[in-house]
Design a protein around this motif. Structure first.
Motif, PDB file in Angstrom:
ATOM      1  N   SER A 177      10.088   8.153 -40.528  1.00 31.28           N
ATOM      2  CA  SER A 177       9.877   7.534 -39.233  1.00 31.28           C
ATOM      3  C   SER A 177       8.994   6.152 -39.332  1.00 31.28           C
ATOM      4  CB  SER A 177       9.163   8.538 -38.395  1.00 31.28           C
ATOM      5  OG  SER A 177      10.140   9.323 -37.818  1.00 31.28           O
ATOM      6  N   GLU A 178       7.719   6.402 -40.101  1.00 29.08           N
ATOM      7  CA  GLU A 178       7.057   5.481 -40.324  1.00 29.08           C
ATOM      8  C   GLU A 178       7.707   4.253 -41.203  1.00 29.08           C
ATOM      9  OE1 GLU A 178       2.528   6.824 -40.728  1.00 29.08           O
ATOM     10  OE2 GLU A 178       3.789   7.890 -42.103  1.00 29.08           O
ATOM     11  N   TRP A 211      -1.061  10.432 -36.185  1.00 28.79           N
ATOM     12  CA  TRP A 211      -0.532   9.135 -36.534  1.00 28.79           C
ATOM     13  C   TRP A 211       0.394   8.473 -35.793  1.00 28.79           C
ATOM     14  CZ3 TRP A 211       4.543   8.758 -37.122  1.00 28.79           C
ATOM     15  CH2 TRP A 211       5.745   9.799 -37.109  1.00 28.79           C
ATOM     16  N   PRO A 218       5.250  -3.619 -44.633  1.00 35.80           N
ATOM     17  CA  PRO A 218       6.310  -4.059 -44.046  1.00 35.80           C
ATOM     18  C   PRO A 218       7.412  -4.669 -44.563  1.00 35.80           C
ATOM     19  CG  PRO A 218       4.276  -4.526 -42.723  1.00 35.80           C
ATOM     20  CD  PRO A 218       3.808  -4.526 -44.312  1.00 35.80           C
ATOM     21  N   ALA A 272       9.791   2.198 -38.783  1.00 36.11           N
ATOM     22  CA  ALA A 272       9.134   1.432 -38.049  1.00 36.11           C
ATOM     23  C   ALA A 272       8.522   0.289 -38.628  1.00 36.11           C
ATOM     24  CB  ALA A 272       8.178   2.219 -37.371  1.00 36.11           C
ATOM     25  N   LEU A 273       8.149   0.404 -39.728  1.00 34.88           N
ATOM     26  CA  LEU A 273       7.324  -0.688 -40.734  1.00 34.88           C
ATOM     27  C   LEU A 273       8.580  -1.738 -41.115  1.00 34.88           C
ATOM     28  CD1 LEU A 273       4.590   1.372 -42.788  1.00 34.88           C
ATOM     29  CD2 LEU A 273       4.364  -0.676 -40.893  1.00 34.88           C
ATOM     30  N   ASN A 318      -0.086   4.897 -33.838  1.00 34.36           N
ATOM     31  CA  ASN A 318      -0.521   3.577 -34.737  1.00 34.36           C
ATOM     32  C   ASN A 318       0.702   2.555 -34.654  1.00 34.36           C
ATOM     33  OD1 ASN A 318      -2.919   4.768 -35.693  1.00 34.36           O
ATOM     34  ND2 ASN A 318      -2.134   5.582 -37.382  1.00 34.36           N
ATOM     35  N   TYR A 319       1.641   3.316 -33.892  1.00 37.59           N
ATOM     36  CA  TYR A 319       2.986   2.427 -34.044  1.00 37.59           C
ATOM     37  C   TYR A 319       3.649   2.117 -32.577  1.00 37.59           C
ATOM     38  CZ  TYR A 319       2.915   3.644 -38.912  1.00 37.59           C
ATOM     39  OH  TYR A 319       2.683   4.086 -40.312  1.00 37.59           O
ATOM     40  N   SER A 320       3.743   0.901 -32.213  1.00 40.58           N
ATOM     41  CA  SER A 320       4.165   0.707 -30.692  1.00 40.58           C
ATOM     42  C   SER A 320       5.635   0.821 -30.691  1.00 40.58           C
ATOM     43  CB  SER A 320       3.673  -0.927 -30.622  1.00 40.58           C
ATOM     44  OG  SER A 320       4.209  -1.786 -31.321  1.00 40.58           O
ATOM     45  N   ASN A 321       6.403   0.884 -31.706  1.00 34.93           N
ATOM     46  CA  ASN A 321       7.663   0.824 -31.799  1.00 34.93           C
ATOM     47  C   ASN A 321       8.321   2.391 -32.207  1.00 34.93           C
ATOM     48  OD1 ASN A 321       6.903   0.734 -34.512  1.00 34.93           O
ATOM     49  ND2 ASN A 321       8.575  -0.567 -35.040  1.00 34.93           N
ATOM     50  N   ILE A 322       7.616   3.263 -32.176  1.00 34.10           N
ATOM     51  CA  ILE A 322       8.044   4.751 -32.381  1.00 34.10           C
ATOM     52  C   ILE A 322       7.614   5.554 -30.863  1.00 34.10           C
ATOM     53  CG2 ILE A 322       7.570   6.934 -33.549  1.00 34.10           C
ATOM     54  CD1 ILE A 322       6.796   5.599 -35.920  1.00 34.10           C
TER      55      ILE A 322
END
Length: 250
Positions: free
Chosen positions: A27-28, A51, A4, A31-32, A54-58
């Motif tokens: 996108s990942e 996948w 990150p 987000a990171l 795994n991301y609360s902000n996507i």
């Protein structure tokens, strides 16, 4: 797991063609990098099911970039939920390759509709959300085919070259009145995606032999370029084409 950073802190982002390949990596990466929200859009979001959780902000958004009503609905949703948009990544695109004598009119129309008209429609729909704060970054994925052509890809080359021309015009248009809305392109070369993985090994070897760095690029290589152009690190860059191709086109 990618490392990150904080280049996207508090930024609201939209990525098209986001379910897999380049779009997933982009996108990942956003987000990171600390984005408050990444709206990951694709006409078919099913490939993202393994996948995206795994991301609360996507947020996954099924979206056809050629559907005016869907684009209007997305703009309204972002306005309600966020009140602005900071970053738009136009990544959605398709191929329908054939030599000119065998290329059908429908194959020409479909590629131009998605790859060029879709970016026009998407940007037109999202621009008012950037104008609310008079700043933002638009990054559109073109191709080295759009700058240098390729056999059997008349439609694809025309669409990707058109993206570059549109972007240069937008870089001048979107700063009218003192706004800081930037528009840039990335032109990938041969990248290790599902498309190239389907190419026979013999052909892949010939492709790599043409690249000075002697290897295919990875989706993350493109995502890092997007992150740079989307972030404030590139605040004085607009109207440019960043080639990420291992030196394929010099």
């Amino acid at each position: 797991m990618k490392t990150p950073n904080h280049d996207m802190n508090e930024k609201i982002c939209v990525v098209t063609g986001a379910a897999r390949g380049l779009g997933r990596a982009i996108s990942e990466t956003l987000a990171l990098a600390g984005a408050t929200r990444v709206y990951a859009c694709d006409i078919n979001m099913a490939p993202a099911e393994d996948w995206i959780g795994n991301y609360s902000n996507i947020t996954a958004i099924p979206l056809d970039v050629c559907d005016h009503h869907a684009l209007s609905a997305l703009s309204g949703r972002i306005m309600t939920e966020q009140g602005r948009l900071d970053v738009l990544v136009n990544n959605a695109g398709i191929t329908r390759d054939a030599l000119l004598e065998k290329m059908t009119e429908s194959d020409w129309d479909r590629v131009l509709d998605v790859n060029l008209k879709g970016i026009f429609m998407m940007t037109r729909a999202m621009l008012p959300l950037m104008k609310l704060q008079d700043r933002g970054s638009i990054v559109s994925i073109s191709s080295v085919v759009g700058t240098d052509g390729n056999i059997g890809q008349s439609n694809y080359a025309a669409s990707k070259g058109g993206i570059i021309s549109m972007t240069k015009g937008w870089a001048k248009e979107f700063v009218y009145g003192g706004a800081q809305i930037r528009a840039n392109c990335i032109a990938p070369g041969f990248i290790n995606t599902e498309m190239t993985q389907a190419v026979p090994e013999k052909v892949l070897s010939k492709m790599c032999a043409r690249i000075p760095l002697a290897a295919l690029g990875e989706p993350q290589d493109i995502a890092e370029g997007v992150l740079f152009l989307a972030s404030d690190r590139s605040r004085y860059i607009t109207g440019q084409v960043l080639k990420i191709d291992g030196g394929l086109v010099l």
